[in-house]
Structures are given as structure tokens and as C-alpha cells.
Scaffold this motif. Structure first.
Motif, PDB file in Angstrom:
ATOM      1  N   GLU A 107      -9.252 -17.374  42.203  1.00  0.00           N
ATOM      2  CA  GLU A 107      -9.878 -16.114  41.793  1.00  0.00           C
ATOM      3  C   GLU A 107     -11.370 -16.142  42.117  1.00  0.00           C
ATOM      4  O   GLU A 107     -11.947 -15.141  42.571  1.00  0.00           O
ATOM      5  N   ASP A 436      -0.736 -14.995  46.529  1.00  0.00           N
ATOM      6  CA  ASP A 436      -0.865 -14.009  45.463  1.00  0.00           C
ATOM      7  C   ASP A 436      -1.538 -14.656  44.248  1.00  0.00           C
ATOM      8  O   ASP A 436      -0.874 -15.290  43.421  1.00  0.00           O
ATOM      9  N   ALA A 438      -3.045 -13.217  41.674  1.00  0.00           N
ATOM     10  CA  ALA A 438      -2.676 -12.577  40.408  1.00  0.00           C
ATOM     11  C   ALA A 438      -1.378 -13.163  39.866  1.00  0.00           C
ATOM     12  O   ALA A 438      -1.243 -13.423  38.661  1.00  0.00           O
ATOM     13  N   GLU A 439      -0.425 -13.391  40.752  1.00  0.00           N
ATOM     14  CA  GLU A 439       0.846 -13.985  40.327  1.00  0.00           C
ATOM     15  C   GLU A 439       0.637 -15.407  39.824  1.00  0.00           C
ATOM     16  O   GLU A 439       1.233 -15.817  38.813  1.00  0.00           O
TER      17      GLU A 439
END
Length: 450
Positions: A107, A436, A438-439
Motif C-alpha cells: 500500500e 491486488d 486491497a485483496e
């Protein structure tokens, strides 16, 4: 193998240049910078938008990311927030911490952070039981950073007491804090010495706070860091209660106590430095001790606004951190430092945008011991962060473009590309290594909350 990037626009302190070619050598460092190149040369990767040096997040507690939004129910205080934080810490193992940290560092990469300073005190198993590898938790963080494609300074943290006591001992750690503690700073130093630098990682040190390290043991940590020319960080005067307890026990402020025991200096950074006296500010400035401000966490926890302007004027270099990760966005941290000061003083213009961007780049890297990062210039690591100029936040004329658009308009969501040591980690807003993110965050945080 040499890699070449063509930057549509680049902030090369102090100005923005257009048509910049950056050549990267096999070691990941910039071998040449050329300006005024109107089109990408053959074989070059084009980075369209405004490119700035890689950002340095100088203060992180990776596991606090699991607290985001979860600690916003009701009001509470810093101390009730801390109780919730402890409950999450109790659930982490080397494997689950690795999974969480890998997602958190990814992130960070998505928002342009290329180096993180991880203030690491979650050393042992719950109850203080030792893992077979006494540095299993720290190694999990180092591996997570590598897999997320960013650099790390692991600030291995001494934490041996729960409250200020006399000169030689404090109050014993409670049931939650036992996994933070090595018992003494001598035992901490023995364990921390087993950790080794590697290409993407440096080992630094930290004093958790004057609450968590008795006065008579502070010098052990300072001497360990000094002998290795390593970064040394410390939570400093974050809470009024910390100052009051130190005054009651030692007759001086936390800053004065650190000065007395040799903790201050050019490789030392005080984190927060919120509740400072004039003498404290002078001590930090005269010793060239740095200041890491974490505005989004400081406002989230209602800690107060630190005297960043006075500290910098006194000689304390400024850096920025996302701390508890209520927000991971170094542009927001830079912007918030100026805007907080505007609210406090009712005047504008305490820092230029360029000065704020320096705190997020070159000065942040220096605070973490990476003196060869944070600038787009020959010899530095090729860490490049490209901000889109056509988002709803940044769209507008390019004429007169400067650092202002990054600091006062953009957010981490506007980062299109992140290059670390010449390697493309984020391309067109997607993480090349983790996929991904977020996943990955949902999976790792969900497992902790289950």
C-alpha cells in the motif's frame, strides 16, 4: 543491465524540468540525468506526469494498519486506543505479521513510498515466550519489504518497562507488553546484534520512550547505535502525561533526560516532539537531532500540534511518517504539517512546497540512514514517483508547474508509477509484485479480526 526512463516533468530540487532522461546503472543508481529531451529516446520507459524522488516514510508501526476505522467507534483517549492496539498485537505471529506487513508496504508503494522506517517492538511471542529465531518478527518485516519492492530501515526497539520508575528500573511490563521486552537493554543489544544489513534493509535502533527504557539503560541503546553509525529513533514528548511523569521521577523533561544520557545527536530522530519547552527545542536543534512529524496520526489521537517551525529554525531536520496508518499518504502528511501550523497561528506560508517535499524525500531518507536516496541526481538510488496530472485533483495547466501540485493538490491515489532502484514496482497504478493490494489487505486484516 542499464535501464532508461524519460520523465515528462520532474522535480529536480528546486525546480521542475521537462523532458528529463534518467539512466540507471546495474546497481540501481542513477548514472546520468539529462534535461530538455523533448521525446522519449528509443528503448526508454516514459513516465508521463510529474515525477518526484521516492518518498521516505520515516515512522511506521505496520501492525497498526489493522486498527484503521476499527478504533473510531466512540470517543476514547490515546490510552483506550492503546488497549485496542495491544489486543491486535497479541494475535500476531511471524507468519501473520509477514502477510500483513507485505500488504501494508505494498500500500505504501502504491502511494509513492520507496523506503520505510519500521519502529519495531513486537519481538517475541505473547507472554514473552521466545521464538526459536529470536528475531523472527523482525525478519518477517524485512522479508515483507523485499516482497513489496521497497527498502526498510528496521528500527529495532528497546522496550523494557511499562512506566517510569527510578534511574535503574521502571515498572515491569504488563501482560501485553511482555512480548515487547528483552528484560534489559543489554539483552536487547545482544538480540539486535544478530540482525544484519542487506541490500534493501538497514538495521537501526530505537528507544521506545523514556517510559519504556529506564534512564540508567538509555546509554546502552545510544552506544549500540553509535558503534554502528546507525539511525536511532525515539518517541519523544508525544503525551503531556509522559512529560509530567518524567518531571516527577527525574526533575527534568524527556528531552533533557535523553541529552543527559547521550541519546541526542545527528543520527537521532525524535518522533512527534509535540510538547516541547524552549529549552527542549534548543537541545534538539543544537545537537542536530531530527524531528519526525506524523500529522495524520497526531490529529487522529488528539495528541496536539508540535512546534515544527521552531524546531526546524533551531536546527532540527524535519521528516515525516504515517505512524499508525490512519492514513498512508506522505503528500497528506506534508500538506498537513503546513495546514496544522496555519490553524495554530492563523497565518499562512510557514514552509514552501519544496521544503515540505524535501522533508518527505531527501531528509526523510537521511533520517533512516539512506544518505544516497531522495534526490534525482547522479549517484543516488533511482527512486522515482510519478504523479498523474490529469486526475480530478491535479488537472489544470502545466505552465508554472512546481512542487505545489504534488504537495497541495495531489494525493497518494494520484501516483501512477513507483520505481525503486530502477525497478518498476508500481506501473499505471497497479503493484507489479503483489497484484491486488486491497485483496491482500482485506485477507490479512480479516484474519486478525476473526
Amino acid at each position: 543491465m542499464q535501464v532508461t526512463y524519460w520523465l515528462e516533468h520532474a522535480w529536480i530540487d528546486p525546480a521542475v524540468e521537462s523532458g528529463v532522461v534518467v539512466e540507471v546503472a546495474a546497481d540501481g543508481r542513477i548514472s546520468a540525468v539529462r534535461t530538455g529531451v523533448e521525446a522519449p529516446p528509443p528503448g526508454a520507459t516514459a513516465l508521463r506526469g510529474l515525477t518526484v524522488p521516492g518518498l521516505a516514510n520515516a515512522h511506521s508501526h505496520a501492525f497498526h494498519r489493522a486498527l484503521r476505522s476499527h478504533v473510531q467507534v466512540g470517543s476514547g483517549t490515546f490510552w483506550t486506543w492503546r488497549d485496542t492496539m495491544y489486543s491486535y498485537a497479541d494475535r500476531l505471529t511471524p507468519d501473520t505479521y509477514h502477510a500483513l506487513a507485505r500488504a501494508v508496504y505494498a500500500e505504501m508503494a502504491l502511494t509513492g513510498i520507496t523506503t520505510v522506517g519500521e519502529f519495531h517492538y513486537l519481538h517475541h511471542a505473547p507472554g514473552g515466550t521466545r521464538y526459536a529465531d529470536p528475531n523472527a518478527m523482525g525478519e518477517a518485516l524485512i522479508a515483507a519489504a523485499a516482497e513489496a519492492g521497497i527498502r526498510i530501515t528496521l528500527l529495532d526497539t528497546a522496550y523494557v518497562s511499562s512506566a517510569i520508575g527510578d534511574k535503574h528500573s521502571g515498572k515491569a511490563p504488563d501482560e501485553h507488553q511482555q512480548r515487547f521486552s528483552d528484560g534489559t537493554t543489554e539483552a536487547w543489544a545482544e538480540r539486535a546484534s544478530l540482525l544484519k544489513d542487506r541490500d534493501h534493509a538497514k538495521i537501526g535502533a530505537a528507544v521506545h520512550s523514556v517510559r519504556a527504557v529506564p534512564a540508567g539503560q538509555l546509554s546502552t541503546v545510544a552506544e549500540w547505535a553509535q558503534s554502528r553509525d546507525a539511525a536511532l529513533h525515539v518517541h519523544l514528548s508525544e503525551q503531556v502525561a509522559e512529560n509530567e511523569a518524567c518531571l516527577a521521577a527525574h526533575g527534568c523533561t524527556p528531552t533533557q533526560l535523553l541529552a543527559e544520557h547521550g541519546v541526542l545527536g545527528e543520527r537521532t530522530v525524535g518522533v512527534h516532539n509535540t510538547h516541547m519547552t524552549d529549552e527542549d527545542i534548543a537541545l534538539l536543534g543544537n545537537s542536530r537531532t531530527g524531528t519526525c512529524m506524523c500529522p495524520t496520526t497526531e490529529r487522529d489521537l488528539a495528541d496536539g500540534i508540535g512546534p515544527a517551525v521552531a524546531l526546524q529554525k533551531a536546527g532540527s531536520p524535519l521528516s515525516l511518517g504515517s505512524d499508525s496508518h490512519a492514513v498512508i499518504d506522505l503528500f497528506e502528511e506534508a500538506r498537513a504539517m503546513e495546514l496544522n501550523e496555519r490553524l495554530r497561528t492563523q497565518t499562512r506560508g510557514h514552509w514552501t512546497a519544496a521544503a515540505l517535499l524535501r522533508a518527505a524525500t531527501v531528509d526523510g531518507h537521511a533520517a533512516l540512514g539512506w544518505d544516497d536516496a531522495g534526490r534525482i541526481e547522479t549517484g543516488n538510488f533511482a527512486d522515482l514517483v510519478t504523479v498523474a496530472l490529469d486526475s480530478v485533483r491535479t488537472a489544470g495547466p502545466v505552465a508554472g508547474l512546481g512542487a505545489e501540485i504534488a504537495v497541495f493538490a495531489a494525493s497518494g491515489a494520484d501516483v501512477k508509477h513507483t520505481v525503486v532502484g530502477g525497478k518498476h514496482v508500481v506501473r499505471d497504478g497497479r503493484h507489479e509484485l503483489v497484484g491486488d493490494v486491497a485483496e491482500a489487505l482485506a485477507s490479512s486484516i480479516g484474519a486478525l479480526r476473526a
